[in-house]
Every structure is written in C-alpha cells, then in structure tokens.
Design a protein around this motif. Structure first.
Motif, PDB file in Angstrom:
ATOM      1  N   GLU A  55       0.911  -1.152   0.000  1.00 67.46           N
ATOM      2  CA  GLU A  55       0.000   0.000   0.000  1.00 67.46           C
ATOM      3  C   GLU A  55       0.945   1.196   0.000  1.00 67.46           C
ATOM      4  O   GLU A  55       1.391   1.628   1.055  1.00 67.46           O
ATOM      5  CB  GLU A  55      -0.855   0.039   1.277  1.00 67.46           C
ATOM      6  CG  GLU A  55      -1.503  -1.270   1.680  1.00 67.46           C
ATOM      7  CD  GLU A  55      -2.521  -1.738   0.656  1.00 67.46           C
ATOM      8  OE1 GLU A  55      -2.992  -0.887  -0.130  1.00 67.46           O
ATOM      9  OE2 GLU A  55      -2.818  -2.940   0.630  1.00 67.46           O
ATOM     10  N   LYS A  63       3.492   4.325   0.036  1.00 66.91           N
ATOM     11  CA  LYS A  63       3.618   5.635   0.697  1.00 66.91           C
ATOM     12  C   LYS A  63       4.727   6.398  -0.043  1.00 66.91           C
ATOM     13  O   LYS A  63       5.696   5.786  -0.502  1.00 66.91           O
ATOM     14  CB  LYS A  63       4.065   5.464   2.150  1.00 66.91           C
ATOM     15  CG  LYS A  63       3.085   4.672   3.019  1.00 66.91           C
ATOM     16  CD  LYS A  63       2.113   5.604   3.720  1.00 66.91           C
ATOM     17  CE  LYS A  63       1.135   4.855   4.627  1.00 66.91           C
ATOM     18  NZ  LYS A  63       0.334   3.816   3.946  1.00 66.91           N
ATOM     19  N   SER A  81       7.712   9.487  -0.013  1.00 65.83           N
ATOM     20  CA  SER A  81       8.605  10.252   0.865  1.00 65.83           C
ATOM     21  C   SER A  81       8.475  11.744   0.565  1.00 65.83           C
ATOM     22  O   SER A  81       7.752  12.141  -0.347  1.00 65.83           O
ATOM     23  CB  SER A  81      10.049   9.835   0.606  1.00 65.83           C
ATOM     24  OG  SER A  81      10.452  10.331  -0.660  1.00 65.83           O
ATOM     25  N   GLN A 125       3.906  13.936  -4.439  1.00 70.30           N
ATOM     26  CA  GLN A 125       3.682  12.686  -3.695  1.00 70.30           C
ATOM     27  C   GLN A 125       2.485  11.923  -4.255  1.00 70.30           C
ATOM     28  O   GLN A 125       2.541  10.704  -4.422  1.00 70.30           O
ATOM     29  CB  GLN A 125       3.478  13.004  -2.210  1.00 70.30           C
ATOM     30  CG  GLN A 125       4.774  13.484  -1.558  1.00 70.30           C
ATOM     31  CD  GLN A 125       4.596  13.938  -0.131  1.00 70.30           C
ATOM     32  OE1 GLN A 125       3.586  14.559   0.213  1.00 70.30           O
ATOM     33  NE2 GLN A 125       5.564  13.635   0.721  1.00 70.30           N
ATOM     34  N   ILE A 148       2.631   8.115  -6.261  1.00 71.86           N
ATOM     35  CA  ILE A 148       1.859   6.915  -5.920  1.00 71.86           C
ATOM     36  C   ILE A 148       1.023   6.472  -7.114  1.00 71.86           C
ATOM     37  O   ILE A 148       0.933   5.286  -7.430  1.00 71.86           O
ATOM     38  CB  ILE A 148       1.006   7.182  -4.666  1.00 71.86           C
ATOM     39  CG1 ILE A 148       1.963   7.272  -3.463  1.00 71.86           C
ATOM     40  CG2 ILE A 148      -0.046   6.098  -4.456  1.00 71.86           C
ATOM     41  CD1 ILE A 148       1.325   7.681  -2.177  1.00 71.86           C
TER      42      ILE A 148
END
Ligand SMILES: Nc1ncnc2c1ncn2[C@@H]1O[C@H](COP(=O)(O)OP(=O)(O)O)[C@@H](O)[C@H]1O
Ligand SMILES: [Mg+2]
Length: 335
Positions: A209, A211, A213, A253, A257
């Motif tokens: 899942e 994430k 940085s 970010q 993803i």
C-alpha cells in the motif's frame, strides 16, 4: 533469516549495482540477517564470494543451486539489487517466480512496464498523469518526429538507464545523430518534447500500500543529467528536501503513488519529475523500480529525511517481499 543479495549483472549499471548491493548486504547483516552475496558478472555468471558458481533453477526451489556440488543453499528471500536490462526489466523476476522464491521489489509486469520508456509513458498517460509529449519510433522516421514532436527534443533508447544513449536534438542534424546513437542500444526508441531548463525532482515510494517520501532535487553539473554527471563527477548536488511549495510537494507525492500503481510496481520505486522552470508545470519523467541504493543515493536518503534509517528501510523491504509472496501463495491456481 537468510537473504541472497544479487548484484552486478549484465548491464551498463554493473558497477553502481555492486556499490548498492554491498551496502545493502552490510546493512542487512547489521539488522541481524544472514546474507549470501551473489555477484553476477558482465557475461552473466553467478558466483559466491568464495568463487563457487551458483544458479537459480526455473522450478520451485528452496534457494540457490551450487553447480559443481549439485547442492542447494536454502534462502528465505532474494534481494535483486540489479539495475537496467536483465535485472530491473522483469527477466530476473521471471526466473524468481518460476523458482517460487520470495524477492524484493516489483514482479515481472511492474519491472518490465517500468523499464520500457514507451510502455511506461503510455501507462502514465492512461492514469491521467502529466507527461511530456512522447512518441515511439522503430526506425529513424525524421518526418514523423518533426511533425509530432519538433525541436528541441530528447531521443532515448526505450529500455536502458543511466542516461546511456540519450541525446538532446535542437535541429535535424542533431536528430539524425541522436537517432543513430539511440538505435545502437535498442530497437525501440522514444522521442519526446524537451522541457525547458527543467528542475529535476525525485520522490521515493515504499510499500504494497504505497507511501511517498518527501521529494528531493537533483542539480546536475551538465546541460542535463548525463551518465558522467550521474557517476563520474562529484559536482551534481542533491537537495533534500526539495524547496517546493506545500501544494507542489503534495502533488508530487500524489503523482508518485499514481505512477507506481500505473505500472504495477511493488515494494519500492523512485519516481522522477521535470518541472518547467518558467511555467512551474510538473511532468512525470520516469519510474525506476530498482533505484540506486548506495548510502548516498537519493532513494534511501529521502526515506532518511522522512524518518526511516537505511537499516530499517532494507529490513522493511525484506518484510514486504515476504508479504507479497504470501499474498501470491494465497491465490488459487485453478478452480
Ligand atoms: N523531456 C525532457 N526534457 C528535458 N530534459 C530531459 C527530458 N527527458 C530527459 N531529460 C534529461 O535527461 C536525463 C535522463 O533521462 P531519463 O529519461 O531520466 O533517462 P534514464 O532512465 O537514463 O535516467 C534526465 O535526468 C534529464 O536530465
Ligand atoms: Mg532518469
């Protein structure tokens, strides 16, 4: 637990892989894992540190196979620290699938899709990510390139890394040269619009899942981030975290993803961006499913800045490999 760290490999990034692989093996030891270091030579021979030749067989196995002794060394997880063709492109991953060994990182599809710049960009576009205008050519179709892309443009072999075979073209003469160069390395070549004096931002992704940085910035010491500026000069700078507005940080970010999911990546990836300095527009440039992993590489440095040490990061990756394997084992093979 015993981890086989694969490093070296048959690609232009052999040397970088050795540095990444050795520091990962060292960190794993410090985290309490047993390690077996396997170096793959440029001509594809796999050897242990004592020189004995090993291989992985394409059938369900418990580990590495010592060729001369005809004996198996049990392994719990394989960590393929390999960059570029025959390492990051799904080929090794295919072998590990056949051997039914848990391994770190993306599977066959994520690795292959993330490696091929034409497929990767098509998947990014499909996920509504902003990408520079790109076309795939399989021969030097100057007319089509001038019509669809124009100048200045970037010409890249589809399946390589480390900027090898990449050139910028400002006119037809440079385009002809750039195409000749790129076709030396691949039968598939991508040509894309050049972003004007871009800022180069990178973001690390981790997890099943995923994430993201904090983003970092690369300041190359050359006109663009060439092979020399990546590995041979000390003048390229990493700025961590990158100086970005909160909203651009969030956007990067979120795009990271989305890019990770778009190619079907698993475990880890670094997603690279270009920001047009004039307009501020953010473009996704590429994903690297096995990013550089030396102590000073962007991927682990970004996690460090986000609060996860190098050692904790590599042990997290091993845990993810086991989780991913379990998910796969839980799937039905037939009805
Ligand atoms: N469309 C583009 N516009 C401007 N610069 C680019 C573009 N594409 C690539 N570059 C420059 O070339 C470098 C290498 O290209 P990239 O696509 O990242 O290939 P690699 O997989 O070899 O790293 C980038 O880091 C950037 O400096
Ligand atoms: Mg790159």
């Amino acid at each position: 637990m015993k981890i086989a760290v694969l490093m070296g490999g048959q690609s232009g990034e052999h040397e970088v892989s050795l540095i990444s692989g050795n520091s990962i093996a060292q960190a794993l030891k410090e985290e309490g894992y047993e390690t077996v270091v396997v170096t793959i030579s440029l001509d594809g021979i796999w050897r242990l540190e004592d020189g004995r030749e090993v291989t992985i067989l394409p059938k369900p196995s418990k580990g590495l196979w010592l060729i001369e002794e005809c004996k198996e060394i049990p392994i719990d997880v394989v960590f393929p620290v390999l960059h570029g063709p025959k390492g990051e492109d799904g080929t090794i991953q295919g072998l590990l699938e056949l051997a039914a060994l848990p391994y770190v990182g993306s599977g066959v599809l994520g690795s292959a899709a993330g490696m091929d710049k034409a497929v990767m960009k098509a998947l990014f576009r499909d996920a509504n990510l902003p990408v520079p205008k790109t076309i795939l050519v399989v021969w030097a179709d100057i007319k089509l390139i001038e019509q669809e892309i124009g100048y200045p443009c970037f010409v890249k072999p589809a399946n390589l890394g480390s900027s090898v075979g990449i050139n910028k073209a400002r006119n037809r003469k440079e385009l002809e040269f750039a195409l000749t160069e790129a076709f030396k390395f691949d039968t598939r070549v991508v040509v894309e619009e050049a972003i004007n004096e871009p800022r180069e931002i990178e973001c690390s992704v981790l997890g099943l899942e995923p994430k993201a940085s904090l983003p970092g910035e690369i300041v190359p010491d050359a006109e663009f981030y060439t092979y020399e500026s990546k590995y041979q000069s000390q003048a390229s700078k990493l700025i961590i975290p990158a100086a970005l507005s909160d909203s651009d940080t969030k956007k990067i970010q979120e795009y990271s993803i989305r890019a990770f999911r778009a190619v079907g990546a698993e475990g880890l990836s670094r997603v690279d961006f270009l920001i047009d300095r004039k307009t501020g527009k953010i473009y996704v440039n590429e994903i690297n499913t096995m990013p550089g992993f030396t102590q000073i590489s962007m991927y682990p440095k970004l996690w460090e800045a986000s609060g996860l040490s190098y050692g904790k990061l590599v042990s997290q990756l091993v845990k993810l490999a086991l989780q991913r394997n379990k998910r796969r084992l839980d799937l039905k093979i037939c009805r």
